[in-house]
Write a protein that holds these residues in place. Structure first.
Motif, PDB file in Angstrom:
ATOM      1  N   GLU A  66     -13.530  -5.418   2.452  1.00 36.89           N
ATOM      2  CA  GLU A  66     -14.766  -4.416   2.204  1.00 36.89           C
ATOM      3  C   GLU A  66     -15.614  -4.270   3.037  1.00 36.89           C
ATOM      4  O   GLU A  66     -16.653  -3.469   3.139  1.00 36.89           O
ATOM      5  N   PHE A  67     -15.455  -5.032   4.231  1.00 35.81           N
ATOM      6  CA  PHE A  67     -16.271  -5.030   5.754  1.00 35.81           C
ATOM      7  C   PHE A  67     -15.703  -4.252   6.800  1.00 35.81           C
ATOM      8  O   PHE A  67     -16.252  -4.326   7.634  1.00 35.81           O
ATOM      9  N   PHE A  68     -14.632  -3.592   6.438  1.00 33.26           N
ATOM     10  CA  PHE A  68     -13.779  -3.023   7.644  1.00 33.26           C
ATOM     11  C   PHE A  68     -13.352  -1.544   7.379  1.00 33.26           C
ATOM     12  O   PHE A  68     -13.111  -1.339   6.142  1.00 33.26           O
ATOM     13  N   PRO A  69     -13.057  -0.742   8.247  1.00 33.13           N
ATOM     14  CA  PRO A  69     -12.511   0.652   8.048  1.00 33.13           C
ATOM     15  C   PRO A  69     -11.037   0.507   7.517  1.00 33.13           C
ATOM     16  O   PRO A  69     -10.398  -0.638   8.003  1.00 33.13           O
ATOM     17  N   ARG A  70     -10.334   1.467   7.242  1.00 36.69           N
ATOM     18  CA  ARG A  70      -8.769   1.565   6.829  1.00 36.69           C
ATOM     19  C   ARG A  70      -8.020   0.962   8.124  1.00 36.69           C
ATOM     20  O   ARG A  70      -8.522   1.520   9.059  1.00 36.69           O
ATOM     21  N   ASN A  71      -7.104   0.177   7.755  1.00 35.19           N
ATOM     22  CA  ASN A  71      -6.075  -0.019   8.844  1.00 35.19           C
ATOM     23  C   ASN A  71      -6.442  -0.959   9.756  1.00 35.19           C
ATOM     24  O   ASN A  71      -5.808  -1.201  10.800  1.00 35.19           O
ATOM     25  N   THR A  72      -7.342  -1.832   9.367  1.00 30.20           N
ATOM     26  CA  THR A  72      -7.803  -2.999  10.324  1.00 30.20           C
ATOM     27  C   THR A  72      -7.055  -4.246   9.875  1.00 30.20           C
ATOM     28  O   THR A  72      -6.982  -4.557   8.613  1.00 30.20           O
ATOM     29  N   LYS A  73      -6.561  -5.020  11.001  1.00 25.68           N
ATOM     30  CA  LYS A  73      -5.717  -6.139  10.592  1.00 25.68           C
ATOM     31  C   LYS A  73      -6.732  -7.411  10.546  1.00 25.68           C
ATOM     32  O   LYS A  73      -7.465  -7.569  10.966  1.00 25.68           O
ATOM     33  N   LEU A  74      -6.329  -7.924   9.382  1.00 26.27           N
ATOM     34  CA  LEU A  74      -7.233  -9.224   8.692  1.00 26.27           C
ATOM     35  C   LEU A  74      -6.454 -10.341   8.987  1.00 26.27           C
ATOM     36  O   LEU A  74      -7.096 -11.367   9.308  1.00 26.27           O
ATOM     37  N   VAL A  75      -5.134 -10.481   8.695  1.00 26.59           N
ATOM     38  CA  VAL A  75      -4.163 -11.672   8.775  1.00 26.59           C
ATOM     39  C   VAL A  75      -2.897 -11.446   8.715  1.00 26.59           C
ATOM     40  O   VAL A  75      -2.655 -10.304   8.223  1.00 26.59           O
ATOM     41  N   SER A  76      -2.047 -12.363   9.423  1.00 18.69           N
ATOM     42  CA  SER A  76      -0.560 -12.360   8.995  1.00 18.69           C
ATOM     43  C   SER A  76       0.075 -13.617   8.797  1.00 18.69           C
ATOM     44  O   SER A  76      -0.639 -14.698   9.075  1.00 18.69           O
ATOM     45  N   THR A  77       1.024 -13.502   8.004  1.00 16.91           N
ATOM     46  CA  THR A  77       1.826 -14.677   7.596  1.00 16.91           C
ATOM     47  C   THR A  77       3.071 -14.752   8.174  1.00 16.91           C
ATOM     48  O   THR A  77       3.720 -13.778   8.424  1.00 16.91           O
ATOM     49  N   ARG A  78       3.624 -15.780   8.755  1.00 18.03           N
ATOM     50  CA  ARG A  78       4.825 -15.950   9.431  1.00 18.03           C
ATOM     51  C   ARG A  78       5.713 -17.114   8.727  1.00 18.03           C
ATOM     52  O   ARG A  78       5.175 -18.254   8.791  1.00 18.03           O
ATOM     53  N   SER A  79       6.916 -16.821   8.806  1.00 18.79           N
ATOM     54  CA  SER A  79       7.847 -17.835   8.160  1.00 18.79           C
ATOM     55  C   SER A  79       9.279 -17.562   8.745  1.00 18.79           C
ATOM     56  O   SER A  79       9.607 -16.668   9.262  1.00 18.79           O
ATOM     57  N   ARG A  80      10.103 -18.553   8.460  1.00 21.48           N
ATOM     58  CA  ARG A  80      11.696 -18.281   8.709  1.00 21.48           C
ATOM     59  C   ARG A  80      12.286 -17.529   7.954  1.00 21.48           C
ATOM     60  O   ARG A  80      13.329 -17.267   8.066  1.00 21.48           O
ATOM     61  N   HIS A  81      11.458 -17.281   6.721  1.00 22.82           N
ATOM     62  CA  HIS A  81      11.993 -16.402   5.702  1.00 22.82           C
ATOM     63  C   HIS A  81      11.311 -15.026   5.899  1.00 22.82           C
ATOM     64  O   HIS A  81      10.103 -15.069   5.865  1.00 22.82           O
ATOM     65  N   ALA A  82      12.007 -13.921   6.202  1.00 27.85           N
ATOM     66  CA  ALA A  82      11.329 -12.603   6.054  1.00 27.85           C
ATOM     67  C   ALA A  82      10.543 -12.288   5.090  1.00 27.85           C
ATOM     68  O   ALA A  82       9.521 -11.506   5.192  1.00 27.85           O
ATOM     69  N   ARG A  83      10.851 -12.771   3.979  1.00 28.38           N
ATOM     70  CA  ARG A  83      10.272 -12.350   2.527  1.00 28.38           C
ATOM     71  C   ARG A  83       8.749 -12.980   2.537  1.00 28.38           C
ATOM     72  O   ARG A  83       8.190 -12.575   1.868  1.00 28.38           O
ATOM     73  N   PHE A  84       8.572 -13.979   3.471  1.00 24.68           N
ATOM     74  CA  PHE A  84       7.356 -14.618   3.303  1.00 24.68           C
ATOM     75  C   PHE A  84       6.470 -14.434   4.458  1.00 24.68           C
ATOM     76  O   PHE A  84       5.220 -14.873   4.646  1.00 24.68           O
ATOM     77  N   SER A  85       6.831 -13.458   5.461  1.00 22.06           N
ATOM     78  CA  SER A  85       6.348 -13.149   6.677  1.00 22.06           C
ATOM     79  C   SER A  85       5.574 -11.541   6.441  1.00 22.06           C
ATOM     80  O   SER A  85       6.378 -10.571   5.932  1.00 22.06           O
ATOM     81  N   GLN A  86       4.238 -11.502   6.583  1.00 23.50           N
ATOM     82  CA  GLN A  86       3.729 -10.225   5.858  1.00 23.50           C
ATOM     83  C   GLN A  86       2.551 -10.131   6.972  1.00 23.50           C
ATOM     84  O   GLN A  86       1.725 -11.078   7.633  1.00 23.50           O
ATOM     85  N   GLU A  87       2.135  -8.995   7.205  1.00 21.70           N
ATOM     86  CA  GLU A  87       0.747  -8.519   7.910  1.00 21.70           C
ATOM     87  C   GLU A  87      -0.233  -7.862   6.956  1.00 21.70           C
ATOM     88  O   GLU A  87       0.242  -6.974   6.518  1.00 21.70           O
ATOM     89  N   TYR A  88      -1.480  -8.336   6.937  1.00 23.36           N
ATOM     90  CA  TYR A  88      -2.461  -7.802   5.750  1.00 23.36           C
ATOM     91  C   TYR A  88      -3.337  -6.955   6.635  1.00 23.36           C
ATOM     92  O   TYR A  88      -4.091  -7.412   7.326  1.00 23.36           O
ATOM     93  N   ARG A  89      -3.393  -5.676   6.256  1.00 22.11           N
ATOM     94  CA  ARG A  89      -4.335  -4.705   6.813  1.00 22.11           C
ATOM     95  C   ARG A  89      -5.077  -4.286   5.827  1.00 22.11           C
ATOM     96  O   ARG A  89      -4.832  -4.172   4.503  1.00 22.11           O
ATOM     97  N   THR A  90      -6.224  -3.616   6.029  1.00 24.94           N
ATOM     98  CA  THR A  90      -7.132  -2.811   4.816  1.00 24.94           C
ATOM     99  C   THR A  90      -6.395  -1.736   4.646  1.00 24.94           C
ATOM    100  O   THR A  90      -5.986  -0.883   5.319  1.00 24.94           O
ATOM    101  N   ARG A  91      -6.185  -1.331   3.433  1.00 21.75           N
ATOM    102  CA  ARG A  91      -5.661  -0.153   3.026  1.00 21.75           C
ATOM    103  C   ARG A  91      -6.659   1.069   2.817  1.00 21.75           C
ATOM    104  O   ARG A  91      -6.320   2.190   2.537  1.00 21.75           O
TER     105      ARG A  91
END
Length: 627
Positions: free
Chosen positions: A312-337
């Protein structure tokens, strides 16, 4: 007959569990034994870890650690385990997969059950599961069935009951506050009421667990509660229909001054985003122009809730956090929608060593994107993400599935290679001087853990969030305040005041909390009564005492120290009075006004927020425009 043949003893466990493991357990329905459950739990736990853990794990390590967990809790130091199924010390032992692990665990389980018949095998299985986690991170853990319901409630953000916060004081169930909008609040149950009976049975002497098991229950069910109100000896009986009770995660929201809003979040549960947005709308309606978010001692919780608030404090498509794992299903990048609703509001975030996980995600995104000022002390350093998996008996395990990284690429997780106890106690070994702590931390960092924000400011990874502006912890240690709380003197003083003068208080102050917050003070006679209670509780003034000490439940203290702390009891009891009259949310404004030195100092730092905004604005003007 097949069921009877295989399940007649422990020897059938492996085959039964192998069939269950591959989805054939429904063939064998009926009277599952605890032994079968225990083997299923073991296989489930190891399977979840091997299939989902953030790093590669060997079944051999998990098995040996689980055996150590069982053996260390047998309790017979004279018994020789050499050469038995619970001996994991011989060099050629190698468990290659979950099948072999299950077979060996069944042998060890059977051996212990036969040789130590007095041991509870359910508990021994739990020791094995907890042992299995010892070489993993501190957050991969087992939650037993008794804990699981409470954990679910805590993160679901609600439970079913009558809706009171209570404490056990002098064997009496005392209502701290009725939860706003809950069944008790609607019926007029209020702070200071004492619950003396539940369903017409005497409730004096109940433990915390007794109260919870008696007052909580299915929505729509009725419980009869007998209450003695301050100022009365008569018992009032209430028939209370249980309902869904929210567990609020926003402790309070209010205006610090004409321009500044303040929101304190105690954790991130399912309801936190909605609570936060409601608080923001309320503050905006009051004319808020800038905001302080207080995340001190917030241990985290649901990742998505922290991300939604941060968005709620950023414009659209701002990167906020990412998760990384040896499993692709648990690796994700979170951006503002979408474009956040509060992109322009000046922002300050308060953190300390108790801020972790979701709190560090929010603070890290704000810091790395140069969106606001981070103030306080270095955070805990938890950068691991867990997922919960339910076991056969409704217990569950939490398994670390990924690491999270701030927008600049920082891993916030602090090291945990010295063991779980040292990891948990690390915050207590930091230098008490917050600036020295940060200096020591930075001096030992490799260059690989030094990062840059979008505006080019230096930030650090590998051990929590280092604030932009450091504020020392309040080092005041008041023996008077500690003695007062330990002996419930403040609570009893306020309750006694309301017992005698509740109607007079209401006639003078009504519901005008703001006037109370600004103008209320205790009279000299009232404070004399407070000190009489302190002396009755065992406070002893001694001119010959240079070092404060306790003996026989008494506190011996020099009068000069008491004089220096004489301002504390009126302040603490005023905050307690606010809680007993208006509830928990109104406790914090009074307490913060009188005690929160970090918040007071932070209010002098808005010029740094403006400087940061100017830095970002100038850099954006200097950057080449897209054409």
């Amino acid at each position: 007959m097949i069921k009877r043949f295989f399940a007649s003893g422990l020897t059938g466990l492996v085959l039964l569990s192998a069939l269950w493991l591959f989805g054939f357990d429904k063939v064998f329905v009926g009277n599952e034994t605890n032994h079968e459950h225990n083997l299923q739990k073991y296989i489930q736990t190891q399977r979840w870890i091997l299939n989902n853990y953030v790093d590669e794990v060997e079944a051999n390590v998990l098995f040996k650690d689980s055996m150590r967990g069982m053996v260390s809790n047998i309790g017979d130091s004279t018994f020789s385990i050499a050469g038995t199924p619970i001996d994991t010390t011989f060099a050629d032992l190698r468990v290659n997969d979950i099948r072999e692990s299950a077979v060996r665990f069944e042998r060890a389980y059977t051996f212990i059950n036969q040789n130590f018949p007095d041991l509870d095998m359910n508990e021994m299985t739990e020791h094995a599961l907890r042992g299995m986690f010892t070489s993993l991170d501190p957050y991969t853990d087992y939650i037993d069935p008794q804990q699981s319901d409470r954990v679910r409630e805590n993160f679901a953000g609600r439970f079913q009951g009558i809706g009171v916060q209570f404490d056990i004081i002098a064997d009496s169930i005392t209502v701290i506050s009725a939860i706003s909008g809950g069944p008790s609040d609607v019926l007029g149950i209020r702070s200071g009421d004492r619950i003396v009976s539940i369903d017409d049975e005497n409730a004096v002497g109940f433990s915390q667990e007794d109260v919870l098991s008696s007052l909580r229950g299915p929505k729509g069910s009725v419980v009869r509660v007998g209450i003695v109100r301050p100022g009365s000896r008569n018992i009032m009986n209430f028939n209370i229909t249980r309902d869904d009770i929210p567990l609020f995660t926003v402790d309070t929201s209010y205006k610090l001054d004409e321009r500044t809003g303040y929101i304190k979040i105690n954790r991130f549960a399912q309801t936190t985003f909605d609570e936060f947005m409601e608080a923001m709308e309320g503050l905006k309606a009051l004319g808020m122009e800038r905001l302080v978010i207080d995340l001190r001692n917030n241990p985290g919780g649901f990742l998505d809730q922290a991300v939604r608030i941060t968005s709620e404090f950023f414009p659209r498509n701002t990167k906020l956090v990412s998760t990384r794992s040896r499993h692709a299903r648990f690796s994700q990048e979170y951006r503002t929608r979408t474009n956040g609703r509060f992109q322009e509001i000046p922002l300050m975030v308060l953190i300390n060593e108790g801020s972790a996980s979701g709190s560090e995600i929010l603070a890290g995104a704000i810091q790395d994107n140069d969106r606001g000022l981070i103030v306080g002390r270095r955070t805990f350093g938890k950068g691991l993400v867990q997922q919960q998996y339910e076991l056969v008996d409704q217990s569950f395990i939490r398994v670390t599935i990924s690491r999270y990284y701030t927008p600049s690429g920082r891993l916030i997780q602090k090291p945990f290679n010295q063991g779980r106890e040292e990891y948990a106690l690390e915050i207590h070994t930091r230098d008490r001087d917050a600036s020295t702590d940060v200096a020591n931390f930075i001096s030992n960092l490799p260059d690989s853990l030094v990062y840059q924000t979008l505006a080019g400011r230096t930030v650090f990874g590998g051990g929590g969030i280092v604030p932009d502006h450091i504020i020392q912890a309040d080092t005041t240690r008041s023996y008077v305040l500690g003695f007062m709380r330990q002996n419930n003197v403040g609570f009893e003083f306020v309750r006694g005041f309301l017992d005698e003068g509740y109607d007079d208080f209401r006639s003078e102050w009504g519901d005008d909390f703001d006037r109370f917050r600004a103008d209320f003070s205790w009279s000299a006679d009232q404070m004399d009564n407070f000190w009489d209670r302190m002396f009755e509780a065992g406070l002893v003034l001694s001119d010959t005492t240079e070092t404060t000490f306790s003996k026989d439940d008494k506190l011996f203290i020099n009068p000069d120290l008491v004089e220096a702390d004489r301002w504390i009891p009126p302040a603490a009891t005023k905050a307690e009075l606010a809680r007993q009259i208006w509830g928990q949310a109104e406790y914090f404004p009074v307490f913060n006004d009188l005690f929160d030195t970090t918040l007071h100092q932070a209010m002098d730092l808005w010029f740094e927020v403006e400087q940061l905004k100017a830095l970002v604005r100038n850099l954006s003007q200097e950057s080449p425009q897209d054409g």
